[in-house]
Design a protein around this motif. Structure first.
Motif, mmCIF file in Angstrom:
data_model
loop_
_atom_site.group_PDB
_atom_site.id
_atom_site.type_symbol
_atom_site.label_atom_id
_atom_site.label_comp_id
_atom_site.label_asym_id
_atom_site.label_seq_id
_atom_site.Cartn_x
_atom_site.Cartn_y
_atom_site.Cartn_z
ATOM 1 N N VAL A 165 0.405 -1.205 -0.218
ATOM 2 C CA VAL A 165 -0.051 0.385 0.099
ATOM 3 C C VAL A 165 1.246 1.443 -0.287
ATOM 4 O O VAL A 165 2.116 1.071 0.676
ATOM 5 C CB VAL A 165 -0.653 0.085 0.963
ATOM 6 C CG1 VAL A 165 -1.841 1.284 1.536
ATOM 7 C CG2 VAL A 165 -2.090 -1.036 1.091
ATOM 8 N N PRO A 216 0.616 4.868 0.600
ATOM 9 C CA PRO A 216 -0.249 6.776 1.400
ATOM 10 C C PRO A 216 0.472 7.660 0.370
ATOM 11 O O PRO A 216 1.586 7.587 0.647
ATOM 12 C CB PRO A 216 0.500 6.200 2.311
ATOM 13 C CG PRO A 216 1.274 5.306 2.829
ATOM 14 C CD PRO A 216 1.617 5.200 1.367
ATOM 15 N N SER A 259 5.673 3.834 0.796
ATOM 16 C CA SER A 259 5.091 2.458 1.161
ATOM 17 C C SER A 259 4.985 1.448 1.652
ATOM 18 O O SER A 259 6.268 1.420 2.509
ATOM 19 C CB SER A 259 5.593 1.788 -0.935
ATOM 20 O OG SER A 259 4.771 2.085 -1.197
ATOM 21 N N ALA A 275 -4.140 -5.855 2.549
ATOM 22 C CA ALA A 275 -3.831 -4.337 1.528
ATOM 23 C C ALA A 275 -5.450 -4.395 1.550
ATOM 24 O O ALA A 275 -5.328 -2.708 2.120
ATOM 25 C CB ALA A 275 -3.233 -5.253 0.390
ATOM 26 N N ASN A 276 -6.087 -4.771 1.238
ATOM 27 C CA ASN A 276 -7.474 -4.172 1.512
ATOM 28 C C ASN A 276 -8.334 -3.123 2.657
ATOM 29 O O ASN A 276 -8.479 -2.074 2.483
ATOM 30 C CB ASN A 276 -8.657 -4.845 1.535
ATOM 31 C CG ASN A 276 -8.816 -5.647 0.008
ATOM 32 O OD1 ASN A 276 -7.914 -4.797 -0.946
ATOM 33 N ND2 ASN A 276 -8.715 -6.495 -0.600
ATOM 34 N N GLN A 295 -5.666 -0.380 3.431
ATOM 35 C CA GLN A 295 -5.986 0.416 2.708
ATOM 36 C C GLN A 295 -7.483 1.376 3.396
ATOM 37 O O GLN A 295 -8.028 2.621 2.710
ATOM 38 C CB GLN A 295 -6.451 -0.077 1.079
ATOM 39 C CG GLN A 295 -6.653 1.230 -0.130
ATOM 40 C CD GLN A 295 -6.702 0.874 -1.329
ATOM 41 O OE1 GLN A 295 -7.146 0.018 -1.990
ATOM 42 N NE2 GLN A 295 -5.782 1.727 -2.292
ATOM 43 N N GLN A 296 -8.198 0.726 3.143
ATOM 44 C CA GLN A 296 -9.979 0.763 3.887
ATOM 45 C C GLN A 296 -10.031 1.751 4.810
ATOM 46 O O GLN A 296 -10.324 2.440 5.489
ATOM 47 C CB GLN A 296 -10.571 -0.280 4.510
ATOM 48 C CG GLN A 296 -12.094 0.212 4.725
ATOM 49 C CD GLN A 296 -12.308 1.040 4.218
ATOM 50 O OE1 GLN A 296 -12.840 0.786 2.858
ATOM 51 N NE2 GLN A 296 -13.359 1.832 4.380
ATOM 52 N N THR A 300 -8.169 4.840 4.342
ATOM 53 C CA THR A 300 -9.533 5.855 3.974
ATOM 54 C C THR A 300 -10.155 6.290 4.685
ATOM 55 O O THR A 300 -10.742 7.770 4.662
ATOM 56 C CB THR A 300 -10.363 4.814 3.077
ATOM 57 O OG1 THR A 300 -9.602 4.391 1.877
ATOM 58 C CG2 THR A 300 -11.221 5.104 2.054
ATOM 59 N N ASP A 323 -5.869 9.615 0.498
ATOM 60 C CA ASP A 323 -5.381 8.427 -0.002
ATOM 61 C C ASP A 323 -4.386 6.950 -0.561
ATOM 62 O O ASP A 323 -2.876 7.675 0.051
ATOM 63 C CB ASP A 323 -5.379 9.520 -1.327
ATOM 64 C CG ASP A 323 -6.135 9.921 -2.175
ATOM 65 O OD1 ASP A 323 -7.679 9.756 -1.261
ATOM 66 O OD2 ASP A 323 -6.425 11.020 -2.719
ATOM 67 N N SER A 324 -4.240 6.393 -1.385
ATOM 68 C CA SER A 324 -3.746 5.535 -0.909
ATOM 69 C C SER A 324 -3.914 4.498 -2.449
ATOM 70 O O SER A 324 -4.754 4.476 -2.979
ATOM 71 C CB SER A 324 -3.769 4.145 -0.274
ATOM 72 O OG SER A 324 -5.169 3.806 -0.421
ATOM 73 N N LYS A 360 -3.152 1.008 -3.690
ATOM 74 C CA LYS A 360 -1.903 -0.927 -3.411
ATOM 75 C C LYS A 360 -2.058 -1.763 -4.817
ATOM 76 O O LYS A 360 -2.815 -0.911 -5.796
ATOM 77 C CB LYS A 360 -3.750 -1.731 -3.103
ATOM 78 C CG LYS A 360 -3.738 -2.907 -2.325
ATOM 79 C CD LYS A 360 -5.447 -3.593 -1.990
ATOM 80 C CE LYS A 360 -5.541 -3.253 -3.335
ATOM 81 N NZ LYS A 360 -7.377 -4.638 -3.574
#
Lengths: 325, 325
Positions: free
Chosen positions: A192, A194, A281, A296-297, A300-301, A304, A309-310, A312
Motif C-alpha cells: 500500500v 499512502p 509505501s 492490503a485491502n 487501504q480501508q 480511507t 489517499d492510497s 494498492k
C-alpha cells in the motif's frame, strides 16, 4: 581505435528497430535487511519503448504517467543518461541513435524503486535492441550508476532485484557482489502506498550514524534467519526473522498510521509488515495471495477512514526481472 | 505432586549405571557472525564419565586435564550444577544420585568453548543415563544456563553448536531460536591456541557499545553471504563473506602476532582466518584438510619462532554434537 574494438560485440545488422521493455518495482530492504536485501514484484513497474533512429544520440520522445515531474532533457533524465553511458561504454555512441518513450505505471517517490524500474527498463531495452552485448551481471553497474544519478547514492538494493528478478542479496558494494536468493513459492507482497511525500534523501538523513551493537546483533540474527528461511521455504522462520529493530523505528515516524497498519496486517495473518525501501509505501509480506490481498485491502480501508489517499498492489515475488513485451 | 508428574518421562528401571560422553569444542562467531553463529569440531572436546550411585545428589568424583583450575565442589562446578538443575527440573533430584568424572581434553580460557563442552557433555550424559527424557532442543536452555554460570552471560553461541553439532545460527535469544545450517562437506578448521591468557569477560568488555551503521551493514551483508554460501556449498562466497569489520579489530589487540598469523593463513590458501570466540585461539577456515593442516602448521611454526607456546587442532566441522563413547 578503442571505440571500434569495444563495439565488436554489437552486430550492426542485427540491431532491432524497436523494443518495448517492462521492468518491475522493488521492495528494498525486505524489512530487516537494510541496504543489502530486496525483491522484485510482478506489478507495478515501468515501461520503456525504445526506437532506433538514424540520427546518432539519445533522446526522450515522451514520458507519461509522471505527472510532468521528470525531465525530458536527455542529459538530465536518468534513463537517457544511462542509455547514453552504455553506448559510450560500447564505443558506439556516435553510430547509434535511439528515442525513448517512458511509460510510468507507478508513482514517483513511493519507496517502490520507481527510478530503478525506469533505469533498468531503459538499460535492458538498449541492451536488447543491440542484441544483448552485455549480460545482466555486466549491466548491473550501469544500473547502480543510474541510481546514483537519480537519488544521489549508488545503492543497488532496488536496481539489483529490478534487473536480476527474485530476491537479491548485495553482499558488498565494493566490489559489487550480488547473490540471487531462492524464492519460496507462496511468498506474496501486499503493498500500500499512502499518498504522502517522503523523499528518499530525507528518509536516509533521519537515520542515526551509530547504532547499539546489541541491536545490530539482533538485526543480523534476523537477517541470517531470513536467508535460512528462504532456502528452507520455512515460512515460520521467515516470519520470526522479518523484524527491523534499527531503521523502522526512525522511518516509521514519517509514515502516517504506520503502527495501526502494522497491527492490521499482522491480524490479517501477514508473515511480516514493514516499510518498502525508504517509504512511504508499506508491505505486508504474506504466505499466499489471499492473505496479502486481504491485508492490503484492510490497510487501504483504514487509510480511507483517515482520509489518506492510497494505491494498492498485490503481487507474488517477480522471478525474472525485466521482460520484453 | 508436581515432582512425580514431571518425572513420568523417566523410567527408573531403564536408568543406566554408567555413561561416557564426549562433547566437542566449538568455534563461536564463525569469524563474521558475532553472537549468532558457531560451529563444532570433531577434536578437541571434553569427556564426562557419569556413574549412577545409591545416595541421592550430584557429586564430582574427579577432574583431570584442568591443571587444578576447576572447583570440585558440586555446587560451584558448572557441570554438576547443571546436572543438578536438570534433575530438579525432572522432579527426581531426591531419588537419583550420580557421580561425575570430568576429563578435559582441551585448554580452559582458549576461546574454544571449554566450559560449553564440559556443560554439554554433563547434560547429555545425565539425559542419556536417564533414557533421554529430554530432546536436544529441550536440553539447550539448561546448557545456556550453564554458560551463564560459567561465564557470567547466557550466550548460546558455544553451547548451541556443541549440543546440536554442525553449524548453528542463533536467530534470537529471547526466546531462544536456534537453526541448524548446512555444512559444506570440505569445510575444515585449522585451529591454533597461543598459550596467552584472554579471559572471556575482558574480551567482551573491550568491545564498544556502539558501532557505525555503515560497518554494521557491511557485517550483515557478510553474514547473509555466509549463510547463502553454506546453503550453496559455494566456497568462493563463503571466503568473500567471512570478514569481521566490527569485533576483530578490537579483540585482535589481545592476540599476539594476530595479523601475521592471518597473512600466513591466507597465503596458505585458507578461505578465511579469524578469532575463535573471544580468543586467543585463532582459526583458519579452509577447503579441505590439507590447507587447514598446512595453515595451522605454518602459524604454529611462526609462534614457535616468536617463543610463544601453542596447541594445534585440525578438524572437519563436527556434524552430530555429543556422542556416547
Amino acid at each position: 581505435m578503442n571505440q571500434n574494438k569495444t563495439a565488436k560485440a554489437v552486430d550492426f545488422d542485427k540491431i532491432m528497430d524497436t523494443v518495448r521493455v517492462f521492468a518491475p518495482a522493488t521492495v528494498a530492504n525486505m524489512i530487516c535487511g537494510f541496504d543489502i536485501l530486496g525483491f522484485a514484484v510482478d506489478y507495478p513497474g515501468d515501461e520503456v519503448l525504445m526506437h532506433r533512429v538514424t540520427a546518432p544520440g539519445v533522446r526522450i520522445r515522451s514520458i507519461t504517467g509522471d505527472e510532468g515531474r521528470l525531465p525530458l532533457d536527455a542529459d538530465k533524465n536518468t534513463v537517457s543518461a544511462c542509455v547514453k553511458m552504455l553506448l559510450e561504454h560500447l564505443g558506439i555512441s556516435r553510430e547509434i541513435g535511439v528515442e525513448i518513450e517512458l511509460i510510468k505505471h507507478m508513482p514517483i517517490g513511493s519507496g517502490l524503486g520507481s527510478s530503478s524500474a525506469s533505469t533498468v527498463a531503459g538499460l535492458f531495452a538498449i541492451n536488447s535492441l543491440l542484441g544483448n552485448p552485455l549480460t545482466k551481471e555486466e549491466l548491473l553497474p550501469f544500473c547502480v550508476e543510474g541510481e546514483r544519478l537519480a537519488c544521489g547514492h549508488g545503492h543497488a538494493d532496488n536496481v539489483a532485484p529490478a534487473l536480476m528478478g527474485g530476491i537479491t542479496l548485495i553482499r558488498g558494494h565494493h566490489p559489487l557482489d550480488v547473490i540471487k536468493l531462492p524464492v519460496p513459492e507462496e511468498l506474496y507482497a501486499g503493498i500500500v502506498f499512502p499518498k504522502v511525500d517522503v523523499p528518499t534523501r530525507d528518509a536516509r538523513q533521519l537515520i542515526k550514524e551509530k547504532v547499539l551493537l546489541k541491536d545490530a546483533v539482533t538485526q543480523w540474527g534476523n537477517i541470517a534467519g531470513l536467508i535460512a528461511g528462504l532456502y528452507e521455504s520455512d515460512y515460520g522462520l521467515i516470519s520470526r526473522s522479518m523484524h527491523d529493530v534499527l531503521i523502522e523505528p526512525t522511518r516509521a515516524i514519517l509514515i502516517p498510521e504506520f503502527y495501526v497498519m502494522k497491527q492490521i496486517a499482522l491480524n490479517a495473518g501477514a508473515l511480516s509488515f514493514g516499510i518498502s525501501g525508504s517509504g512511504p509505501s508499506v508491505v505486508a509480506v504474506s504466505r499466499g495471495k489471499e492473505i496479502a490481498e486481504n491485508a492490503a485491502n484492510l490497510i487501504q480501508q483504514h487509510l480511507t477512514d483517515c482520509e489518506i489517499d492510497s494505491l494498492k498492489y498485490v503481487s507474488p515475488v517477480n522471478i525474472d526481472g525485466p521482460k520484453i513485451l
